[in-house]
Design a protein around this motif. Structure first.
Motif: not given
Length: 446
Positions: A23-25, A155-157, A197-198, A203-204
């Motif tokens: 996620l953080f990449t 958005m994931a967070l 929401l995209g 990443h979900n």
């Protein structure tokens, strides 16, 4: 030289760590690009209608606790330094009046998602399309101002803000959590909303099995929210203060300090463990190394939006648990601080929060400005070696630092939430909540 043993991860820990690192990449990946007219609104291929509706019912059965969690989650999400600057840039949450308008609208959107059927043309469908367009507009505008854009990780967070606390801290919210299928349905509901929401599937966080989603939430709390909620910036206080002031006339037992206390209690920061079962307090063990966390920060550092507040992210992303405290110092101690500080970060010292040696002056100066520290104040950093030592700091000592009114707000909120586990308490809370929501909906119709 003794080589430390390799940590054996459980399957849930392994999957959660892999997701977190991946996620953080994705800080260079915007949630959406182009214009609002180009966005496509559609259901994901993995959508299960029955499961989605069961997730909606889980909300209706526990809405008092879930809405309390959502109020606290506002603080959690606003504690992200870069995201908060983008929100400030919109100019729609800076004052009591604009905050009231924005978050009444936010509640109405969320209410549509929870109550309406999700089909083309429905209120929830139109609402999700509108919110996604608004996010894209804010992202494009912020990018032009070199504030960065709304990214996939952000958005994931944000998804955590809606489902994280109800999932892993339900016992503090009066939420019934004894039915696995209900909790899985709630996760599916937010997986769908995130997609609409995209948020990309990769990443979900809600597309994993229940235990993995729970571990992702615990990882996020340990490595992101526990430190960020202790580093209370001036801008966070201003923006959240406007939100609280906007709703104080409509919601009892609410103030900035009491909401901050209750949020830190939900996150599990030591000193905020008021009226809870200590045996249920949990923080996941260290799964990420210093090298892995440093790599995340170095990836963020040169990018628009992160560059201006990178000192905060250096303080947030640490392999060690840290307790941050702002302390007033005599002037003579403050003047000699940099000369006398112990550079190894031992407990109780006035420890610089920067990473590398050459970054200390600029990082310290930046974080002092962001936190609004006065000339005779310093940030005390207590480094905690492991989860067992972390538990030794727990207690409710921070409650005594509040005013009598704020202490009452905290006590009454905790008591009211716990009452959700009795029939009479649940009925009483639902009646009070219905009245509050009626007044908020009236605001929306003005």
């Amino acid at each position: 030289m003794t080589v430390p043993p390799v940590m054996e991860l459980t399957e849930e820990e392994r999957e959660a760590k892999q997701y977190f690192k991946h996620l953080f990449t994705a800080f260079n990946q915007p949630c959406d690009v182009g214009t609002g007219a180009e966005l496509e609104t559609r259901l994901p291929s993995w959508f299960v209608e029955a499961k989605f509706k069961r997730g909606q019912k889980f909300f209706s059965d526990n809405r008092f606790g879930i809405l309390q969690a959502n109020l606290c989650s506002l603080l959690v999400l606003l504690a992200d330094p870069k995201g908060l600057r983008i929100l400030e840039h919109t100019g729609k949450s800076n004052t009591t009046e604009t905050a009231r308008k924005r978050y009444v609208s936010t509640f109405m959107h969320m209410n549509d998602w929870y109550e309406c059927e999700l089909v083309p043309g429905s209120k929830s469908w139109k609402s999700l399309s509108q919110v996604r367009r608004m996010h894209l507009s804010a992202s494009n505008s912020a990018k032009k101002r070199q504030l960065g854009f709304i990214s996939q990780p952000e958005m994931a967070l944000t998804t955590f803000g809606f489902m994280g606390f109800p999932l892993i801290r339900p016992h503090l919210l009066g939420i019934r959590y004894d039915n696995r299928e209900d909790r899985e349905a709630f996760i599916h509901f937010w997986a769908v909303i995130g997609f609409m929401l995209g948020v990309h599937d990769e990443h979900n966080m809600c597309l994993f099995p229940l235990e993995v989603v729970e571990m992702i939430c615990h990882l996020t709390i340990r490595y992101v929210f526990i430190p960020s909620l202790q580093l209370e910036t001036q801008l966070l206080r201003h923006m959240m203060g406007a939100i609280v002031d906007a709703f104080t006339p409509y919601m009892p037992f609410v103030s900035y300090e009491s909401v901050m206390f209750l949020t830190r209690r939900l996150v599990g920061i030591p000193g905020y463990q008021y009226a809870l079962d200590m045996e249920k307090e949990y923080i996941c063990r260290a799964l990420l190394t210093k090298e892995e966390l440093d790599a995340i920060v170095e990836y963020m550092a040169p990018r628009d939006g992160y560059r201006q507040v990178v000192a905060m992210y250096r303080a947030i992303f640490s392999e060690k648990l840290r307790i941050y405290t702002v302390k007033d110092l005599p002037d003579e101690v403050n003047q000699n601080y940099l000369e006398t500080v112990d550079s190894d970060g031992t407990n109780g010292t006035y420890t610089p929060v920067a990473g590398e040696e050459e970054q200390k002056p600029s990082s310290e100066r930046q974080i002092r400005e962001l936190l609004g520290l006065k000339h005779n104040q310093e940030l005390v950093v207590t480094t905690v070696d492991n989860e067992s030592e972390w538990a030794e700091y727990r207690g409710d000592t921070k409650l005594q630092h509040l005013t009598a009114r704020d202490q009452t707000n905290v006590r009454m909120t905790a008591f009211t939430l716990n009452n959700c586990y009795s029939k009479i308490g649940r009925f009483t809370n639902e009646m009070a909540l219905s009245f509050i929501l009626y007044r908020i909906k009236q605001l929306h119709n003005k």
